[in-house]
Design a protein around this motif. Structure first.
Motif, PDB file in Angstrom:
ATOM      1  N   GLN A  77       0.828  -1.199   0.000  1.00  0.00           N
ATOM      2  CA  GLN A  77       0.000   0.000   0.000  1.00  0.00           C
ATOM      3  C   GLN A  77       0.869   1.258   0.000  1.00  0.00           C
ATOM      4  N   PRO A  78       0.347   2.377  -0.508  1.00  0.00           N
ATOM      5  CA  PRO A  78       1.088   3.643  -0.436  1.00  0.00           C
ATOM      6  C   PRO A  78       1.393   4.007   1.017  1.00  0.00           C
ATOM      7  N   GLY A  79       2.639   4.342   1.281  1.00  0.00           N
ATOM      8  CA  GLY A  79       3.029   4.692   2.643  1.00  0.00           C
ATOM      9  C   GLY A  79       2.982   3.528   3.608  1.00  0.00           C
ATOM     10  N   GLU A  80       3.164   2.306   3.111  1.00  0.00           N
ATOM     11  CA  GLU A  80       3.016   1.123   3.963  1.00  0.00           C
ATOM     12  C   GLU A  80       4.054   1.111   5.083  1.00  0.00           C
ATOM     13  N   THR A  81       5.309   1.452   4.766  1.00  0.00           N
ATOM     14  CA  THR A  81       6.351   1.452   5.793  1.00  0.00           C
ATOM     15  C   THR A  81       6.092   2.520   6.847  1.00  0.00           C
ATOM     16  N   THR A  82       5.732   3.722   6.384  1.00  0.00           N
ATOM     17  CA  THR A  82       5.424   4.790   7.340  1.00  0.00           C
ATOM     18  C   THR A  82       4.239   4.422   8.211  1.00  0.00           C
ATOM     19  N   ASN A  83       3.225   3.826   7.596  1.00  0.00           N
ATOM     20  CA  ASN A  83       2.032   3.424   8.340  1.00  0.00           C
ATOM     21  C   ASN A  83       2.373   2.388   9.403  1.00  0.00           C
ATOM     22  N   ALA A  84       3.251   1.436   9.053  1.00  0.00           N
ATOM     23  CA  ALA A  84       3.628   0.408  10.017  1.00  0.00           C
ATOM     24  C   ALA A  84       4.377   1.011  11.201  1.00  0.00           C
ATOM     25  N   GLU A 139       2.804   5.087  19.496  1.00  0.00           N
ATOM     26  CA  GLU A 139       2.164   5.358  20.790  1.00  0.00           C
ATOM     27  C   GLU A 139       2.902   4.633  21.911  1.00  0.00           C
ATOM     28  N   ARG A 140       3.190   3.346  21.703  1.00  0.00           N
ATOM     29  CA  ARG A 140       3.923   2.606  22.740  1.00  0.00           C
ATOM     30  C   ARG A 140       5.300   3.206  22.980  1.00  0.00           C
ATOM     31  N   SER A 141       5.969   3.561  21.890  1.00  0.00           N
ATOM     32  CA  SER A 141       7.304   4.152  22.043  1.00  0.00           C
ATOM     33  C   SER A 141       7.236   5.476  22.794  1.00  0.00           C
ATOM     34  N   TRP A 142       6.264   6.307  22.418  1.00  0.00           N
ATOM     35  CA  TRP A 142       6.181   7.624  23.054  1.00  0.00           C
ATOM     36  C   TRP A 142       5.807   7.503  24.531  1.00  0.00           C
ATOM     37  N   ALA A 188       9.641  -2.682  15.621  1.00  0.00           N
ATOM     38  CA  ALA A 188       8.328  -3.273  15.898  1.00  0.00           C
ATOM     39  C   ALA A 188       7.379  -3.107  14.722  1.00  0.00           C
ATOM     40  N   GLY A 189       7.490  -1.980  13.991  1.00  0.00           N
ATOM     41  CA  GLY A 189       6.600  -1.763  12.857  1.00  0.00           C
ATOM     42  C   GLY A 189       6.952  -2.602  11.653  1.00  0.00           C
ATOM     43  N   LEU A 190       8.251  -2.747  11.386  1.00  0.00           N
ATOM     44  CA  LEU A 190       8.695  -3.493  10.208  1.00  0.00           C
ATOM     45  C   LEU A 190       8.802  -4.989  10.465  1.00  0.00           C
ATOM     46  N   ASP A 191       8.787  -5.397  11.716  1.00  0.00           N
ATOM     47  CA  ASP A 191       8.831  -6.816  12.077  1.00  0.00           C
ATOM     48  C   ASP A 191       7.757  -7.067  13.132  1.00  0.00           C
ATOM     49  N   SER A 192       6.494  -7.000  12.693  1.00  0.00           N
ATOM     50  CA  SER A 192       5.367  -7.041  13.635  1.00  0.00           C
ATOM     51  C   SER A 192       5.282  -8.362  14.386  1.00  0.00           C
ATOM     52  N   ASP A 193       5.813  -9.439  13.825  1.00  0.00           N
ATOM     53  CA  ASP A 193       5.740 -10.725  14.517  1.00  0.00           C
ATOM     54  C   ASP A 193       6.540 -10.719  15.811  1.00  0.00           C
ATOM     55  N   ARG A 194       7.571  -9.901  15.868  1.00  0.00           N
ATOM     56  CA  ARG A 194       8.418  -9.837  17.074  1.00  0.00           C
ATOM     57  C   ARG A 194       8.186  -8.553  17.859  1.00  0.00           C
ATOM     58  N   GLN A 195       7.076  -7.885  17.641  1.00  0.00           N
ATOM     59  CA  GLN A 195       6.799  -6.629  18.333  1.00  0.00           C
ATOM     60  C   GLN A 195       6.828  -6.787  19.861  1.00  0.00           C
ATOM     61  N   PRO A 196       6.184  -7.829  20.424  1.00  0.00           N
ATOM     62  CA  PRO A 196       6.262  -7.972  21.894  1.00  0.00           C
ATOM     63  C   PRO A 196       7.699  -8.157  22.382  1.00  0.00           C
ATOM     64  N   LEU A 197       8.538  -8.841  21.605  1.00  0.00           N
ATOM     65  CA  LEU A 197       9.928  -9.042  22.020  1.00  0.00           C
ATOM     66  C   LEU A 197      10.663  -7.724  22.131  1.00  0.00           C
ATOM     67  N   TYR A 198      10.526  -6.869  21.118  1.00  0.00           N
ATOM     68  CA  TYR A 198      11.225  -5.582  21.144  1.00  0.00           C
ATOM     69  C   TYR A 198      10.736  -4.712  22.306  1.00  0.00           C
TER      70      TYR A 198
END
Length: 486
Positions: free
Chosen positions: A335-342, A348-351, A444-454
């Motif tokens: 999708q357009p802007g897919e990386t930015t969107n991810a 929010e969690r980071s902030w 976490a955005g580019l590797d959503s499967d490991r988001q809880p790990l990060y």
């Protein structure tokens, strides 16, 4: 009471969704409250005031502590809403997939294609005379002629060779891309009259989708063009023909078409499938991106194309009985802007982790005006994420915007943080600011499967830093009693 109930309700909802971050934020607010009350109490105790003055001073201290905590909570709520609005605005204009737009694309481009196998109805007819006796025996019997149809249930299919080339052609509607494709289909059957008598035959070729476009359509029977003789009825091309005893038919049909989401071929008739081969060529889908539609069998063989950019799927069946289909389901197009969107989906969690770090770190570090500094840094980091969403289309996509805007802004904030809090504390907080603000949402955005790990790794680093800072603070004398008075 309504306001308090609303705040408690939102706090409960947040703790259910993000319990770890909620715990960190509560700890930071508690640290602010306890630091203010303890420092004011120590200052009052040194002057030996009267009881009335002590009560007045304690009430003022409590009010001031609650006021600053409320100021932090309000700032947290407003900045969190700003982040939500940033993400929502970006998602509304980038890759927003809706059912209404998908249906609209289907009406324009074409729907999913479900190709049924050729159907051949064989029968012969005879004229029979039926004698009907009258109830009145004085009247003669009535003779009536009628046509009786005898259906042939034997299997006329000898072999089938099908070749289909499917190439992706994503279609855009609104701000999103939808998975479309172009097909070039060539079907070939070898049939035979299974009896020693002449038969009538109805050849029926179902078209794969209603309302689709079929271009370069052809149909031949034993090498002769029969398309002008075929009738389009009930979504299929029909051709009646008389068959001689044991006559062999070579039927070939083909067309170019287009559809959405998936392509599917199925032998629905309950019959033996003999010497059947389907070759499905996907020039732009590698093996890693293959996905079988629901109810499909896996291919007999999968090979890469000559250029290595696609796949060739081969289905072979012989003396088989199955109702399973054969085909491919297209992956969702980028999708357009897919990386930015991810990445924005993780900010929010980071902030929130950064905000807890600022409040707790500056408070324990006895930084003057810690509450105000925490809000200012929190606002600056939130605006950095907002600029990432705003400029990702104007510069060079996500990576260009990250290099030119996001990274420099966080590096500047880390430098300022070191100036405010000198020494090892400031250095460690600056490193964590960069880690939580840049690396965590990107990973976490580019590797959503490991988001809880990060997130767990960053939370562990956060706890380790705070434990070290608390131990250091308890081992040293407080340098100032005015650090949290404003």
């Amino acid at each position: 009471m309504k306001l308090l109930s609303k705040i408690l309700g939102r706090t409960g909802d947040f703790s259910d969704v993000q319990p770890l971050l909620a715990l960190f934020l509560c700890g930071a607010l508690l640290a602010v409250f306890l630091t203010i009350t303890w420092q004011r109490r120590s200052a009052t105790a040194k002057s030996n005031p009267s009881l009335l003055w002590t009560l007045y001073s304690q009430l003022g201290t409590l009010t001031w502590a609650l006021l600053l905590v409320g100021f932090l909570v309000a700032g947290l709520s407003y900045l969190r809403s700003y982040l939500h609005q940033t993400v929502a605005n970006f998602q509304r204009t980038h890759g927003r997939i809706t059912e209404a737009n998908f249906n609209a694309v289907q009406t324009i481009w074409g729907a999913e294609q479900n190709q049924d196998e050729l159907k051949l109805d064989l029968y012969w007819e005879e004229e029979v005379t039926e004698r009907i006796e009258s109830e009145d025996l004085t009247k003669p019997a009535v003779l009536r002629k009628k046509i009786v149809r005898h259906d042939i249930t034997a299997n006329p299919f000898i072999s089938a060779r099908h070749e289909v080339t499917l190439r992706q052609n994503a279609r855009r509607k609104g701000s999103a891309l939808y998975g479309g494709y172009d097909t070039n289909c060539r079907f070939s059957w070898r049939l035979q009259n299974p009896t020693d008598r002449a038969l009538n035959a109805d050849i029926r070729f179902p078209l794969p989708a209603q309302g689709a476009v079929y271009n370069d359509l052809y149909a031949t029977l034993n090498g002769k063009d029969v398309l002008p003789l075929m009738e389009l009825k009930d979504g299929a091309l029909n051709l009646p023909r008389d068959l001689k005893p044991n006559e062999v038919l070579d039927v070939k049909m083909g067309f170019k078409s287009r559809g959405m989401s998936f392509w599917y071929l199925q032998v629905k008739d309950a019959r033996e499938i003999r010497d059947f081969t389907l070759t499905l060529t996907l020039p732009d889908l590698t093996k890693a991106h293959l996905n079988n539609p629901e109810g499909c069998m896996t291919p007999t063989d999968v090979k890469p194309t000559a250029d290595g950019q696609g796949s060739v799927l081969t289905y072979r069946l012989d003396h088989a009985i199955t109702s399973k289909g054969m085909g491919i389901a297209l992956p969702t197009p980028p999708q357009p802007g897919e990386t930015t969107n991810a990445v924005l989906g993780e900010i929010e969690r980071s902030w929130l982790l950064i905000f807890a770090l600022l409040v707790l770190g500056l408070t324990i570090g006895s930084v003057k005006h810690a509450v105000l500094m925490s809000l200012l840094f929190g606002t600056a980091t939130a605006m950095g994420y907002g600029l990432l969403g705003d400029f990702s289309d104007l510069l060079f996509g996500f990576w260009g915007t990250a290099v030119l805007i996001l990274v420099p802004s966080f590096v500047l904030l880390a430098w300022l943080l070191r100036k405010i809090l000198p020494g090892l504390n400031g250095q460690l907080m600056a490193v964590q600011l960069l880690l939580y603000g840049i690396l965590l949402p990107c990973l976490a955005g580019l590797d959503s499967d490991r988001q809880p790990l990060y997130l767990d790794i960053c939370a562990g680093l956060f706890l380790a830093f705070m434990a070290w800072q608390l131990m250091k603070s308890f081992g040293a004398q407080p340098s100032s009693s005015e650090a949290m008075t404003t």
